[in-house]
Design a protein around this motif. Structure first.
Motif, PDB file in Angstrom:
ATOM      1  N   UNK A   3      25.075 -41.251-102.484  1.00  0.00           N
ATOM      2  CA  UNK A   3      24.068 -40.358-101.912  1.00  0.00           C
ATOM      3  C   UNK A   3      24.807 -39.213-101.230  1.00  0.00           C
ATOM      4  N   UNK A   4      24.381 -38.014-101.509  1.00  0.00           N
ATOM      5  CA  UNK A   4      25.113 -36.829-101.061  1.00  0.00           C
ATOM      6  C   UNK A   4      24.111 -35.810-100.528  1.00  0.00           C
ATOM      7  N   UNK A   5      24.611 -34.904 -99.665  1.00  0.00           N
ATOM      8  CA  UNK A   5      23.759 -33.818 -99.174  1.00  0.00           C
ATOM      9  C   UNK A   5      24.359 -32.475 -99.557  1.00  0.00           C
ATOM     10  N   UNK A  77      19.305 -30.652 -99.052  1.00  0.00           N
ATOM     11  CA  UNK A  77      18.792 -31.505-100.125  1.00  0.00           C
ATOM     12  C   UNK A  77      19.667 -32.746-100.235  1.00  0.00           C
ATOM     13  N   UNK A  78      19.034 -33.897-100.405  1.00  0.00           N
ATOM     14  CA  UNK A  78      19.767 -35.164-100.482  1.00  0.00           C
ATOM     15  C   UNK A  78      19.430 -35.890-101.776  1.00  0.00           C
ATOM     16  N   UNK A  79      20.440 -36.516-102.359  1.00  0.00           N
ATOM     17  CA  UNK A  79      20.212 -37.310-103.573  1.00  0.00           C
ATOM     18  C   UNK A  79      21.532 -37.785-104.149  1.00  0.00           C
ATOM     19  N   UNK A  80      21.441 -38.566-105.208  1.00  0.00           N
ATOM     20  CA  UNK A  80      22.638 -39.012-105.927  1.00  0.00           C
ATOM     21  C   UNK A  80      23.310 -37.781-106.538  1.00  0.00           C
ATOM     22  N   UNK A  82      24.034 -34.894-105.303  1.00  0.00           N
ATOM     23  CA  UNK A  82      23.127 -33.772-104.988  1.00  0.00           C
ATOM     24  C   UNK A  82      23.753 -32.403-105.241  1.00  0.00           C
ATOM     25  N   UNK A  83      25.050 -32.254-105.013  1.00  0.00           N
ATOM     26  CA  UNK A  83      25.676 -30.926-105.155  1.00  0.00           C
ATOM     27  C   UNK A  83      25.621 -30.481-106.620  1.00  0.00           C
ATOM     28  N   UNK A  84      26.076 -31.333-107.506  1.00  0.00           N
ATOM     29  CA  UNK A  84      26.072 -30.986-108.936  1.00  0.00           C
ATOM     30  C   UNK A  84      24.649 -30.901-109.472  1.00  0.00           C
ATOM     31  N   UNK A  85      23.805 -31.837-109.043  1.00  0.00           N
ATOM     32  CA  UNK A  85      22.424 -31.840-109.532  1.00  0.00           C
ATOM     33  C   UNK A  85      21.715 -30.553-109.133  1.00  0.00           C
ATOM     34  N   UNK A  86      21.915 -30.121-107.873  1.00  0.00           N
ATOM     35  CA  UNK A  86      21.265 -28.890-107.414  1.00  0.00           C
ATOM     36  C   UNK A  86      21.744 -27.690-108.220  1.00  0.00           C
ATOM     37  N   UNK A  87      23.054 -27.625-108.491  1.00  0.00           N
ATOM     38  CA  UNK A  87      23.572 -26.474-109.246  1.00  0.00           C
ATOM     39  C   UNK A  87      23.045 -26.472-110.684  1.00  0.00           C
ATOM     40  N   UNK A  88      22.814 -27.689-111.203  1.00  0.00           N
ATOM     41  CA  UNK A  88      22.221 -27.798-112.541  1.00  0.00           C
ATOM     42  C   UNK A  88      20.776 -27.271-112.529  1.00  0.00           C
TER      43      UNK A  88
END
Ligand code: RTP
Ligand code: MG
Length: 140
Positions: A3-5, A77-80, A82-88
């Motif tokens: 889990x990452x922010x 933003x928080x999630x598994x 999260x950094x890469x997912x957000x940039x995607x």
């Protein structure tokens, strides 16, 4: 994956066009949880500190003017992953290069006025979150 922010900004071109809800829907659909959020209007100097890494780039002054031109929505933003997912979910910096369905493909107006910011690494995420939020404001 842990889990990452990550730190996110809905930029002035998007708040001006009432796109906050549409952009937040993209984040939530991707499994990102909005654990902190506030609408603020940066001064040009505050934008300059945030984007200090780009101080030597030709677009720096224009970028700081733009970021201070209207309110922004600052978010965590928080999630598994999260950094890469957000940039995607954001898509490429230049909307002309952004994949279909991404925020920038759908909403960005230009390479500069591209609707969203997202941290690019864990270290920058930590610094950027701390610039805008206190620990007490992060509600996971
Ligand atoms: P961001 O930092 O905002 O999430 O975007 P990014 O990583 O995709 O792009 P970056 O290279 O870090 O650039 C930061 C922001 O500067 C503006 N920009 N303008 N006129 C130009 O050629 C130009 N290039 C970059 C964009 O607003 C970009 O998001
Ligand atoms: Mg960047």
């Amino acid at each position: 994956m842990a889990l990452e922010r990550t730190f996110s900004i809905i930029k002035p071109d998007a708040t001006r066009r009432n796109l906050t809800g549409a952009i937040n829907a993209k984040f939530e659909e991707a499994g990102l949880r909005i654990v902190a959020q506030k609408r603020i209007h940066l001064t040009k100097a505050q934008a300059g500190v945030f984007y200090a890494v780009h101080a030597e780039r030709p677009f720096y002054d224009e970028l700081c003017e733009f970021m201070a031109s209207a309110p922004i929505v600052a978010q965590v933003l928080e999630g598994e992953g999260a950094i890469a997912k957000n940039r995607e979910v954001m898509g490429a910096t230049n909307p002309a290069d952004a994949a279909a369905g991404t925020i920038r493909a759908e909403f960005a107006e230009s390479v500069g006025e591209n609707s969203v910011h997202g941290s690019d690494a864990p270290e920058t995420a930590a610094v950027e979150i701390a610039y805008f939020f206190s620990g007490l404001e992060l509600v996971g």
